[in-house]
Design an enzyme around this catalytic site. Structure first.
Site, PDB file in Angstrom:
ATOM      1  N   LYS A  26      23.329 -46.488 -32.705  1.00 61.94           N
ATOM      2  CA  LYS A  26      22.626 -45.615 -31.759  1.00 61.94           C
ATOM      3  C   LYS A  26      21.744 -44.635 -32.536  1.00 61.94           C
ATOM      4  O   LYS A  26      22.163 -44.058 -33.540  1.00 61.94           O
ATOM      5  CB  LYS A  26      23.653 -44.883 -30.901  1.00 61.94           C
ATOM      6  CG  LYS A  26      23.071 -43.897 -29.891  1.00 61.94           C
ATOM      7  CD  LYS A  26      23.092 -42.500 -30.463  1.00 61.94           C
ATOM      8  CE  LYS A  26      22.667 -41.447 -29.458  1.00 61.94           C
ATOM      9  NZ  LYS A  26      23.747 -40.875 -28.728  1.00 61.94           N
TER      10      LYS A  26
ATOM     11  N   TYR B 295      22.246 -32.389 -30.526  1.00 60.51           N
ATOM     12  CA  TYR B 295      23.604 -32.446 -31.061  1.00 60.51           C
ATOM     13  C   TYR B 295      23.620 -33.178 -32.379  1.00 60.51           C
ATOM     14  O   TYR B 295      22.635 -33.813 -32.736  1.00 60.51           O
ATOM     15  CB  TYR B 295      24.574 -33.140 -30.077  1.00 60.51           C
ATOM     16  CG  TYR B 295      24.239 -34.554 -29.735  1.00 60.51           C
ATOM     17  CD1 TYR B 295      24.772 -35.590 -30.478  1.00 60.51           C
ATOM     18  CD2 TYR B 295      23.401 -34.862 -28.676  1.00 60.51           C
ATOM     19  CE1 TYR B 295      24.487 -36.901 -30.157  1.00 60.51           C
ATOM     20  CE2 TYR B 295      23.110 -36.177 -28.360  1.00 60.51           C
ATOM     21  CZ  TYR B 295      23.647 -37.178 -29.095  1.00 60.51           C
ATOM     22  OH  TYR B 295      23.352 -38.482 -28.788  1.00 60.51           O
TER      23      TYR B 295
ATOM     24  N   GLU C 183      16.912 -45.282 -27.916  1.00 63.18           N
ATOM     25  CA  GLU C 183      17.057 -44.105 -27.048  1.00 63.18           C
ATOM     26  C   GLU C 183      15.970 -43.069 -27.290  1.00 63.18           C
ATOM     27  O   GLU C 183      16.144 -42.159 -28.098  1.00 63.18           O
ATOM     28  CB  GLU C 183      18.432 -43.451 -27.252  1.00 63.18           C
ATOM     29  CG  GLU C 183      18.650 -42.243 -26.354  1.00 63.18           C
ATOM     30  CD  GLU C 183      19.971 -41.534 -26.607  1.00 63.18           C
ATOM     31  OE1 GLU C 183      20.217 -40.523 -25.925  1.00 63.18           O
ATOM     32  OE2 GLU C 183      20.738 -41.970 -27.472  1.00 63.18           O
TER      33      GLU C 183
ATOM     34  N   SER D  32      25.639 -45.027 -20.334  1.00 63.06           N
ATOM     35  CA  SER D  32      26.110 -44.630 -21.659  1.00 63.06           C
ATOM     36  C   SER D  32      26.210 -43.110 -21.619  1.00 63.06           C
ATOM     37  O   SER D  32      25.312 -42.399 -22.047  1.00 63.06           O
ATOM     38  CB  SER D  32      25.144 -45.094 -22.756  1.00 63.06           C
ATOM     39  OG  SER D  32      25.593 -44.650 -24.029  1.00 63.06           O
TER      40      SER D  32
ATOM     41  N   LYS E 135      18.646 -47.162 -23.959  1.00 64.04           N
ATOM     42  CA  LYS E 135      19.339 -45.991 -23.410  1.00 64.04           C
ATOM     43  C   LYS E 135      18.278 -45.000 -22.923  1.00 64.04           C
ATOM     44  O   LYS E 135      18.000 -43.992 -23.567  1.00 64.04           O
ATOM     45  CB  LYS E 135      20.254 -45.355 -24.449  1.00 64.04           C
ATOM     46  CG  LYS E 135      21.122 -44.228 -23.867  1.00 64.04           C
ATOM     47  CD  LYS E 135      22.190 -43.759 -24.829  1.00 64.04           C
ATOM     48  CE  LYS E 135      23.003 -42.628 -24.212  1.00 64.04           C
ATOM     49  NZ  LYS E 135      24.125 -42.185 -25.071  1.00 64.04           N
TER      50      LYS E 135
ATOM     51  N   ASP F  46      29.883 -39.601 -29.693  1.00 65.01           N
ATOM     52  CA  ASP F  46      29.310 -39.526 -31.033  1.00 65.01           C
ATOM     53  C   ASP F  46      28.767 -38.149 -31.374  1.00 65.01           C
ATOM     54  O   ASP F  46      27.938 -38.010 -32.278  1.00 65.01           O
ATOM     55  CB  ASP F  46      28.189 -40.555 -31.166  1.00 65.01           C
ATOM     56  CG  ASP F  46      27.099 -40.371 -30.108  1.00 65.01           C
ATOM     57  OD1 ASP F  46      27.450 -40.192 -28.934  1.00 65.01           O
ATOM     58  OD2 ASP F  46      25.910 -40.430 -30.460  1.00 65.01           O
TER      59      ASP F  46
ATOM     60  N   GLU G  40      14.965 -40.125 -25.555  1.00 63.51           N
ATOM     61  CA  GLU G  40      15.356 -39.294 -24.412  1.00 63.51           C
ATOM     62  C   GLU G  40      14.217 -38.363 -24.000  1.00 63.51           C
ATOM     63  O   GLU G  40      13.693 -37.614 -24.821  1.00 63.51           O
ATOM     64  CB  GLU G  40      16.594 -38.456 -24.741  1.00 63.51           C
ATOM     65  CG  GLU G  40      17.002 -37.550 -23.592  1.00 63.51           C
ATOM     66  CD  GLU G  40      18.282 -36.772 -23.848  1.00 63.51           C
ATOM     67  OE1 GLU G  40      18.634 -35.940 -22.995  1.00 63.51           O
ATOM     68  OE2 GLU G  40      18.932 -37.005 -24.885  1.00 63.51           O
TER      69      GLU G  40
END
Length: 393
Positions: free
Chosen positions: A180, A393, A220, A331, A262, A68, A222
């Site tokens: 996501k 990203y 998610e 993932s 995630k 993605d 992170e």
């Protein structure tokens, strides 16, 4: 099954209202009655499908292919092999990934960028249909990226809630069945209480909106690898982040059986001198899960976060060699695609070899999900780290 167009908004409090109520005592009957509750009709519209989708993705020996990357980031990947960032080149690479023969034996879901969700292959077949033939569930990245968080210690927040309900309904109609949303927490920059709360609140709002429109949300937050801190510091921050995330998920009435997580693995900072073994990573990460994650969540789909292909697989394998109540899987983006991309090099004659490289990595992680990976026969290239400071990203 009701379609996404019939989904109505449920009476979920916005952040300011919830913060006011949070300060009230929770011991009196009146305050308990004031807590937000979700419409039973709204939840029932998609509840069974959400649970079924989440369980399908969290199926034994399979995980998620994260493909993605935004068009800009995909352009950086293509530039690394000397290709121009055009829609045709992006389509060619993404087609290579989804059409790898037998990919569905190891991959249960693929996270797509919006462009890819609506794309067709050079042969005119919709990419979502190619995935369907492989028995891979299509997913969609719905966040709008990271921007500076005012009032923080140089930290970020994730944007994209505006218009999310309408976009999610359209993505469902196009064939997506999960979503996501990635936000990040930086240990060297604090993390500040403001950044943690903002990350948790955004994830909770996104999750509630996704479920109301038929999409299983991947949650998610992170924790970036940036920093010189040890594994204990990462563990401390991860506990704090996940406590906050689940608090807000619960306040927003999110159905835990219909989500996937995630998380980052609990590792030392990338610049820490004391490296952790797969057994140490497994110890700390599973301890985090047991302390913070309800067994109602069907799947824990770890991100690789800049680890090498082999390192991410070894760490996953170590976690699955111990009993736990979850489907502990992967993932991965770069940790599945790095060797594949380099093998392809943009040349049509290399497609078969590149797809084979992808299948090698997918199978290795499938074995790791089952606790059966040995690490034998891995190339030196697959052992190279992919850490990028302040990765976005």
């Amino acid at each position: 099954m009701a379609t996404a167009s019939f989904i109505k908004s449920s009476p979920i409090l916005e952040k300011s209202a919830w913060l006011q109520r949070r300060s009230l005592p929770f011991t009196t009957p009146a305050s308990r009655r004031s807590l937000p509750s979700r419409s039973v009709a709204v939840r029932a519209s998609y509840a069974d499908e959400l649970v079924k989708t989440a369980k399908l993705i969290a199926s034994p020996g399979r995980g998620i292919l994260a493909m993605d990357e935004s068009n800009a980031t995909c352009g950086k990947r293509l530039a690394s092999i000397g290709l121009e960032n055009t829609e045709e080149n992006r389509k060619a690479y993404r087609t290579l990934l989804v059409s790898a023969p037998g990919l569905g034996d190891y991959i249960s879901g693929a996270i797509l960028f919006e462009e890819t969700l609506y794309q067709s292959t050079a042969d005119g077949e919709k990419i979502v249909d190619v995935l369907g033939k492989q028995k891979i569930v299509p997913g969609i990245k719905v966040d709008k990226g990271l921007v500076p968080l005012a009032g923080s210690n140089g930290e970020s927040w994730c944007q994209g809630l505006d218009g999310l309900a309408a976009r999610s309904a359209a993505f469902y109609q196009q064939g997506a069945r999960f979503a996501k949303w990635r936000t990040v927490v930086s240990i060297p920059n604090g993390p500040s209480a403001l950044a943690v709360k903002e990350a948790a609140w955004g994830l909770a709002r996104y999750s509630a909106i996704s479920q109301e429109n038929g999409l299983v949300p991947i949650v998610e937050p992170e924790i970036l690898l940036d920093g010189e801190h040890g594994i204990e510091r990462t563990f401390e921050v991860a506990q704090r982040v996940w406590a906050e995330v689940f608090c807000y998920l619960a306040e927003n009435g999110v159905l835990f059986e219909g989500i996937l997580l995630k998380p980052s693995m609990v590792t030392p900072g990338a610049e820490c001198k004391d490296k952790a073994t797969p057994q140490q990573v497994a110890d700390y990460t599973l301890k985090l899960l047991h302390r913070r994650i309800t067994p109602a969540v069907p799947g824990i789909m770890f991100l690789s976060g800049g680890q090498s292909e082999v390192e991410a697989t070894l760490n996953l394998n170590a976690m699955n060699q111990r009993p736990n109540p979850w489907h502990v899987s992967f993932s991965y983006a770069r940790a599945l695609q790095n060797t594949c991309l380099k093998t392809w090099g943009g040349l049509p004659e290399n497609v078969d070899a590149a797809q084979h490289a992808l299948l090698v990595r997918a199978r290795a992680n499938s074995l790791a999900q089952l606790g059966m990976y040995t690490g034998e026969g891995e190339s030196e290239e697959s052992k190279e780290g992919m850490y990028v400071k302040n990765y976005s990203y």
